[in-house]
Each structure stands twice: as C-alpha cells, then as structure tokens.
Design a protein around this motif. Structure first.
Motif, mmCIF file in Angstrom:
data_model
loop_
_atom_site.group_PDB
_atom_site.id
_atom_site.type_symbol
_atom_site.label_atom_id
_atom_site.label_comp_id
_atom_site.label_asym_id
_atom_site.label_seq_id
_atom_site.Cartn_x
_atom_site.Cartn_y
_atom_site.Cartn_z
ATOM 1 N N ILE A 201 -8.715 4.570 2.076
ATOM 2 C CA ILE A 201 -9.551 4.475 0.374
ATOM 3 C C ILE A 201 -8.761 5.293 -0.439
ATOM 4 N N ALA A 202 -8.285 6.612 -0.322
ATOM 5 C CA ALA A 202 -7.520 7.270 -0.788
ATOM 6 C C ALA A 202 -6.483 6.175 -1.726
ATOM 7 N N LYS A 203 -5.887 6.141 -0.776
ATOM 8 C CA LYS A 203 -4.587 4.369 -0.834
ATOM 9 C C LYS A 203 -4.940 3.992 -2.250
ATOM 10 N N THR A 204 -5.723 3.100 -1.785
ATOM 11 C CA THR A 204 -6.930 1.756 -2.674
ATOM 12 C C THR A 204 -7.358 2.338 -4.175
ATOM 13 N N ARG A 205 -7.795 3.662 -4.107
ATOM 14 C CA ARG A 205 -8.010 4.358 -5.713
ATOM 15 C C ARG A 205 -6.548 5.409 -6.534
ATOM 16 N N ARG A 206 -5.863 4.701 -5.666
ATOM 17 C CA ARG A 206 -4.408 5.203 -6.742
ATOM 18 C C ARG A 206 -3.534 3.793 -6.966
ATOM 19 N N ALA A 207 -3.813 2.877 -6.959
ATOM 20 C CA ALA A 207 -3.370 1.596 -6.294
ATOM 21 C C ALA A 207 -3.247 1.192 -7.422
ATOM 22 N N ASP A 208 -2.099 0.559 -8.718
ATOM 23 C CA ASP A 208 -2.243 -0.719 -9.683
ATOM 24 C C ASP A 208 -2.175 -2.292 -9.209
ATOM 25 N N LEU A 209 -1.735 -2.392 -7.929
ATOM 26 C CA LEU A 209 -2.288 -3.754 -7.772
ATOM 27 C C LEU A 209 -2.381 -3.838 -6.168
ATOM 28 N N LEU A 210 -3.296 -4.318 -5.616
ATOM 29 C CA LEU A 210 -3.564 -4.622 -4.375
ATOM 30 C C LEU A 210 -3.144 -6.257 -4.425
ATOM 31 N N VAL A 211 -2.338 -6.254 -3.308
ATOM 32 C CA VAL A 211 -2.033 -7.710 -2.116
ATOM 33 C C VAL A 211 -2.576 -7.812 -1.209
ATOM 34 N N CYS A 212 -3.284 -9.063 -1.260
ATOM 35 C CA CYS A 212 -3.513 -8.778 0.225
ATOM 36 C C CYS A 212 -3.795 -10.105 0.518
ATOM 37 N N THR A 213 -4.492 -10.017 1.800
ATOM 38 C CA THR A 213 -4.068 -12.644 2.799
ATOM 39 C C THR A 213 -5.067 -12.624 1.828
ATOM 40 N N GLY A 214 -6.360 -12.410 1.884
ATOM 41 C CA GLY A 214 -7.733 -13.026 1.181
ATOM 42 C C GLY A 214 -8.197 -14.211 2.291
ATOM 43 N N ALA A 215 -8.996 -15.007 1.436
ATOM 44 C CA ALA A 215 -9.435 -16.324 2.567
ATOM 45 C C ALA A 215 -10.819 -15.471 3.376
ATOM 46 N N GLU A 216 -10.855 -14.400 3.365
ATOM 47 C CA GLU A 216 -11.916 -13.682 4.513
ATOM 48 C C GLU A 216 -10.735 -12.910 4.981
ATOM 49 N N LEU A 217 -9.759 -12.942 5.189
ATOM 50 C CA LEU A 217 -8.886 -11.900 6.050
ATOM 51 C C LEU A 217 -9.596 -10.889 6.809
ATOM 52 N N GLU A 218 -9.508 -9.987 5.392
ATOM 53 C CA GLU A 218 -10.367 -8.147 5.380
ATOM 54 C C GLU A 218 -11.007 -8.453 5.675
ATOM 55 N N ILE A 219 -12.474 -9.618 4.781
ATOM 56 C CA ILE A 219 -13.875 -9.254 4.731
ATOM 57 C C ILE A 219 -14.812 -7.723 5.719
ATOM 58 N N GLY A 220 -13.868 -7.590 7.093
ATOM 59 C CA GLY A 220 -14.744 -6.523 7.212
ATOM 60 C C GLY A 220 -14.447 -5.314 7.255
ATOM 61 N N TRP A 221 -13.034 -5.069 5.719
ATOM 62 C CA TRP A 221 -12.892 -3.973 5.458
ATOM 63 C C TRP A 221 -12.923 -3.602 4.159
ATOM 64 N N LEU A 222 -12.134 -4.877 3.723
ATOM 65 C CA LEU A 222 -11.865 -5.051 2.020
ATOM 66 C C LEU A 222 -13.182 -4.498 1.376
ATOM 67 N N PRO A 223 -13.421 -4.780 1.073
ATOM 68 C CA PRO A 223 -15.037 -4.571 0.406
ATOM 69 C C PRO A 223 -14.942 -3.269 0.067
ATOM 70 N N LEU A 224 -15.245 -2.769 0.384
ATOM 71 C CA LEU A 224 -15.500 -1.754 1.702
ATOM 72 C C LEU A 224 -14.214 -0.310 1.041
ATOM 73 N N LEU A 225 -13.532 -0.870 0.696
ATOM 74 C CA LEU A 225 -13.067 0.142 0.714
ATOM 75 C C LEU A 225 -11.963 -0.477 -1.239
ATOM 76 N N LEU A 226 -12.647 -0.983 -1.544
ATOM 77 C CA LEU A 226 -13.162 -1.557 -2.945
ATOM 78 C C LEU A 226 -14.445 -0.929 -3.898
ATOM 79 N N ARG A 227 -15.135 -0.534 -3.005
ATOM 80 C CA ARG A 227 -16.236 -0.244 -2.778
ATOM 81 C C ARG A 227 -16.242 1.110 -3.424
ATOM 82 N N LYS A 228 -16.043 1.535 -2.742
ATOM 83 C CA LYS A 228 -15.135 3.451 -2.024
ATOM 84 C C LYS A 228 -14.509 3.810 -2.875
#
Ligand SMILES: [Zn+2]
Length: 299
Positions: free
Chosen positions: A65-92
């Motif tokens: 979460i701390a790393k996400t907070r400092r990011a200028d750009l997030l590069v992920c796979t998508g197509a729901e691969l990270e659905i179990g954890w990425l939405p939470l990181l983004l929200r928090k």
C-alpha cells in the motif's frame, strides 16, 4: 543578493525536476522488466511480486500500500489477474494519480485482444480468468504492442523525456523483432507436439508455437489438481500420449510428478517470468531460456 538567491533556488528546482524519475509500481516482474527496457534511466521501478509467487493470490500488505501511494504509474497485467489484491491497494493508497482511468493506471492485457474469453462464467467454480486469459506476456507479438502502448504512456506522463522513450522503444523493437525471427526458427520442431499444462499460463506461447494442449492439471483455472481430476487426465493420455508436462517453477509439482510417473512423460519446469531462474534476467533471456527448455524437453 535577492536575485542570486532566487536564481539559485530556481536552478535547484530545475535540477531536481530534471532528475525526478517516474516512480513505477509494477504488479509483476515481466512488466517491471518492460518498463526498465522502455524507461531506462528515467524510471524507478518496483515489482509487487517475485517470480516465485503466484500473482493471482497475493496479500495486500501495508508495504505494498505504501509503495502504491508513492507511485506515478502503475503497470499491471489486468484482465482480473490481480482482482484479489490490486483494488484493495488502490483504495487504501489514497493515490489519485494511479486510479482506474487515470494516466497512471496501465493494464497490459487491456492493450491487446485476449484469448479464452469465457462464454459462461462462474466464479464460484474457482475460475480466475473472468475476462479471458490474462497471461499475455507470453505472446511476443502482443508483448510488442504492449511495449508500444507503454512507451506512449510514459511520454504522456513525462513529456520532457519523450524522445528518450521513443528511442528506447525503437531499440527494443529492433532487438525483439530479430529475436522473434530467431525464436520461430529454433522452435519450428515444436509444432504439433502435445503437452499437459498446469494452469493456463502458457496458452499464448503454445498457440504461437503450434503446440497442442491436451490437458490441464487444474480442473478449473485457479483450482489445484484433485485426485478425481488427475485420474481423468490419466485416461485422457491413454491413446493421446503427451510429449511433456509443463509447470512454472513457482507451482507445486506433486500432481505433475504423479502423472509423469504413471505416463512416463517428462516434466519441464519453466521460469514463468523475469527472475524465475539465474539466466532469466530480462525478457529476452527469459524467452531464450523457456524456448530452449521446451525444445530440449520435447525432443
Ligand atoms: Zn491465470
């Protein structure tokens, strides 16, 4: 005196701006590697996962979460691969720059067409591929389109260094196109081979190589092999002999070993992504290693 101070201050500001790197949070090592290839000295990268983790199942730890907070750009796979954890990181994270639909939010699988899009979908069955197969990094042509889109995105976020991003992309493209040619000739003998896989990690790769998948150790994408499913697979292999069983080296090899013992089929352990072996230090080396292991293992 005042003028001198103002000049010094603005010089200092300019210097710090010129050296400010785009802070990139990659969800997986393959995207970190691609960002490094396209961004070079203008990016600072971090990967949320290592090659020995299953990116479908990651915990949204406070450090992420701390790393996400400092990011200028997030590069992920998508197509729901990270659905179990990425939405939470983004929200928090509370970081408005990297939220969905912002410039700082880049999904690789959204840049290309996906295969294996389910007609009917039931998450209760454990399926983790709701939006089609997300493992797009294993099609070299799709990867090239993703590299292009990523370069454009970096140019939009950091226009001062546009030229550098363009130059690095064409250097990457040149080397990648030459590599595709080499890879296609070295793997020509793989066309028509039959394999059993563990998860649909390699679907794009095998489609490209013309290798037929005759079974999957997982009963459904994301579900571990069961004894019922393994005995079903065993019956499939009677009369349709596989040349090999493929597993990524972050996966448990129990089911693969069992089937290998019953069918006398070799198990090929492959690094799934960059960092998954000593040799796989970047995308070129990763493709090189996986393809030569496939050729050797299916002789
Ligand atoms: Zn998957």
């Amino acid at each position: 005196m005042k003028l001198v101070i103002t000049l010094t201050l603005s010089l200092m500001l300019m210097t710090s701006q010129a050296f400010a790197k785009v802070n990139v949070f990659a969800c997986e090592p393959e995207w970190q590697a691609l960002v490094q290839a396209i961004g070079g000295e203008h990016v600072k990268t971090y990967s949320a996962t290592t090659a020995y983790q299953d990116p479908h199942h990651i915990e949204a730890r406070p450090s992420l979460i701390a790393k996400t907070r400092r990011a200028d750009l997030l590069v992920c796979t998508g197509a729901e691969l990270e659905i179990g954890w990425l939405p939470l990181l983004l929200r928090k994270s509370g970081n408005s720059d990297v939220q969905e639909s912002e410039l700082g939010y880049f999904l690789a699988a959204s840049q290309v067409e996906r295969i294996e899009v389910p007609v009917e979908f039931d998450r209760s069955q454990g399926d983790v591929h709701a939006s089609g197969n997300p493992h797009v990094s294993w099609d070299p042509y799709r990867l090239q389109s993703i590299a292009q889109a990523l370069s454009k995105r970096l140019q939009a976020i950091d226009p001062d260094n546009s030229q550098s991003y363009q130059a690095k992309l064409s250097k990457f493209n040149q080397k990648w196109t030459a590599s595709i040619k080499r890879w296609e000739s070295m793997t020509a003998q793989l066309a028509g081979k039959k394999v059993i896989v563990y998860h649909k990690n390699w679907s794009y790769l095998l489609k490209w190589l013309g290798v037929e998948v005759i079974g999957d150790l997982e009963p459904k994408p994301g579900l571990p092999p069961t004894s019922k499913h393994l005995s079903h697979l065993l019956s499939v292999t009677r009369g349709n002999t596989p040349d090999s069983i493929l597993i990524a080296n972050y996966q448990d090899d129990k089911g693969a070993k069992w089937l290998s013992g019953k069918t006398d089929t070799p198990v090929i352990r492959l690094p799934y992504t960059v960092g998954g072996s000593d040799k796989a230090t970047d995308l070129f080396a990763l493709y090189d290693e996986v393809l030569s292991l496939l050729v050797k293992g299916n002789e």
